[in-house]
Enzyme design. Sequence first.
Site, PDB file in Angstrom:
ATOM      1  N   SER A 556       1.107  -1.092   0.439  1.00 51.71           N
ATOM      2  CA  SER A 556      -0.081   0.267   0.016  1.00 51.71           C
ATOM      3  C   SER A 556       0.939   0.766   0.197  1.00 51.71           C
ATOM      4  O   SER A 556       2.047   1.792  -1.171  1.00 51.71           O
ATOM      5  CB  SER A 556      -0.800  -0.062   1.157  1.00 51.71           C
ATOM      6  OG  SER A 556      -1.773   0.608   1.598  1.00 51.71           O
ATOM      7  N   ASP A 643      -9.408  -3.244  -5.672  1.00 50.09           N
ATOM      8  CA  ASP A 643      -9.029  -2.763  -4.578  1.00 50.09           C
ATOM      9  C   ASP A 643      -9.892  -1.600  -4.869  1.00 50.09           C
ATOM     10  O   ASP A 643      -9.673  -1.160  -5.720  1.00 50.09           O
ATOM     11  CB  ASP A 643      -7.711  -2.647  -4.848  1.00 50.09           C
ATOM     12  CG  ASP A 643      -6.930  -2.158  -3.604  1.00 50.09           C
ATOM     13  OD1 ASP A 643      -7.865  -1.090  -2.206  1.00 50.09           O
ATOM     14  OD2 ASP A 643      -6.044  -2.445  -3.352  1.00 50.09           O
ATOM     15  N   HIS A 675      -8.475  -4.886  -1.483  1.00 47.67           N
ATOM     16  CA  HIS A 675      -7.497  -3.962  -0.992  1.00 47.67           C
ATOM     17  C   HIS A 675      -6.661  -5.129   0.137  1.00 47.67           C
ATOM     18  O   HIS A 675      -4.977  -5.235  -0.028  1.00 47.67           O
ATOM     19  CB  HIS A 675      -7.551  -2.939  -0.047  1.00 47.67           C
ATOM     20  CG  HIS A 675      -6.340  -2.562   0.098  1.00 47.67           C
ATOM     21  ND1 HIS A 675      -5.535  -1.262  -0.654  1.00 47.67           N
ATOM     22  CD2 HIS A 675      -5.526  -1.469   1.543  1.00 47.67           C
ATOM     23  CE1 HIS A 675      -4.143  -0.987   0.196  1.00 47.67           C
ATOM     24  NE2 HIS A 675      -4.466  -1.027   1.310  1.00 47.67           N
TER      25      HIS A 675
END
Length: 704
Positions: A556, A643, A675
């Site tokens: 991320s 995501d 995600h």
Amino acid sequence: MTTARTPGPEAVARPLTRSHHGDDVVDVYEWLRAKEDPEVIAHLEAENAYTDERTAHLAPLRQRIFEEIKGRTLETDLSVPTRQGAWWYYGRTVEGKQYGIHCRAPLASPDDWTPPTLTPGVDVPGEVVLLDGNIEADGHEFFSLGSFDVSTDGARLLYGIDNEGDERYTLRIRDLRTGDDLADVIPDTSAGACFSPDGRFVVYTTVDDAWRPDTVWLHEVGTDAAGDAQLFHEPDDRYWVGAGFTRSERYLVIEVGSSITSEEFLVPASDLRAEPRSIWPRREGVEYSATHAIVDGEDVLYVLHNDGALDFELVRVAASDPTGPREVILPHVPGRRLLDVSAFRDWAVVSYRRSGLARMGILSYATGDVRELSFDEELYAAGAGGNPEWAPPVIRLGYGSFVTPGTVYDYVVESGEFLLRKRQSVLGDYSPDAYGQRRDWATADDGTRVPVSLVWKRSFGDPGEGAARSVHLYGYGSYEHSIEPGFSVARLSLLDRGVVFAIAHVRGGGEMGRQWYEDGKLSRKRNTFTDFVAVARHLVDAGVTSPALLVAEGGSAGGLLMGAVANLAPELFAGILADVPFVDALTTILDPSLPLTVIEWDEWGDPLHDASVYEYMKSYTPYENVREGVTYPRILAVTSLNDTRVYYVEPAKWVARLRAVGADALLKCEMVAGHGGVSGRYNAWHQRAFEIAWLLDVLGLAEA
């Protein structure tokens, strides 16, 4: 050893010009953003096929690692029961089943505070299955539970399910006496819905077109959701909202927050349609959170805030007049970052960070003193959790370290005794004594000392003594999020092959207090990247590893870190694993219509309206800075089609550009996931085995 490298899929170059602040940027891969375009899907499938081809030789290793993870895991197991009302609530897993089963069993008596000892595979007397994730997931490739709450009287279950990975949940209510679901169905909600204390209502939130939680709703059980009442709406795109009831059940608290500013509102639980009352009106740059307590018969709020207190201060105010006089309970102490205060009837639990470690203590209402809980290991993670009751004699807490598996204690507040309730089972011959952990310090370019955590298997020798070792270096460094020294079964597959695992606690995270975060965001974001490079160089200079034996990983915002260091210091790494990486950050942050973009401006800056921010972000965003003539390390980017936090298009574009300059870059796109990756524990183990096998291959340990 790797197989012969064959050409990967070539993304067609379709120039699109982006113009901001007099700067024209030609982006040839932006067309990959069109998720519904069959050509885009075909390209992603071609990328997956190429990755499968390039990693086919690792299939036996992947299977071995999967079996190692599976073989160390007690597949049929139970959690420690948590007391709530007249029941003990717990979860169970069953061998061969992907998802957990949520259960409860009755208390032996109202004075029963000792959780029953549950034996895996043995029936629990009086057990009631509340929700079986395996049944709910049947027929779906993806399953995620976003809300789970039982009414105070124990009669109904509220649950929210996502079957796409896009973090939009459909809420349903189950009558636990009959096992049947009510007619109430509420689609497209955010996570975290809950019952009101009397069980008559459900409080939930929904998101706007940019996926920002912006509205709090009140649903009366048994009615059509079309008639639900709006309790609160936040029009400012910079703020998200959430809601929940105090442990005392006196108030509904509506939370509004950005990265730097917050505001909370109280609504009496006895009158949920009343106008929400602000605790402290919001002020730019001031964050606070409140917890309700009753002290000497008076309703009070303990408020944690940073108004003139960088590492936060704790004050007490009257609930009837929160803007009135403030009594300082815990003053601001530089270097002691106060994180949370959670009130119970007789005392409160305080969480804070000091010297790079998370700590906790018991706050006396009478004296304001904090009794800190102490633990023996140099590196550890500890925190309270699973404490729904208002007046318990014990606090449930979790503890663990790099070498100590996850452990659950009940801490007896009156006596200070720790009651061991459960330690995570690690099957086989695992012994904590076979592994070592320590804290090192690297020196950044500006002289700042950056903490580094290491864990290794002792039989291979201590890191830095003897020959250079293979090292797996992890980093994150954003949002004041701290990477704790926690245990991982999957990590053992690396450690047992001689790999040293390290965490670079870079600026932008929260490990060393609020200033540590401030020094790694906005116009100081580059510190995050240069700190990570400094840690890598420290490990090389200290003889722990060499560039040929060093792999890096981040996900991320940590994926942005991976992309940035690949551009800054490609020569330091043999390989880089980037999970759902935020590598096209400038394109994303320039578009306020994309999910969470406006909220993110407090973290990264606003390049849309500020030319200096635009120039600064453009100088480090990974996609913008892929360079010709550079020998990049091997790169694996993992993403998910659904995501909603970091779009799949970011790593897809990044890999296309890397490959165009000759880099050995692979893309793995999960076509039904979000995600957090795939759902289901066995699926997750297979995914992690894929990543670990790739890391070992890069390190030359594929045959180990």
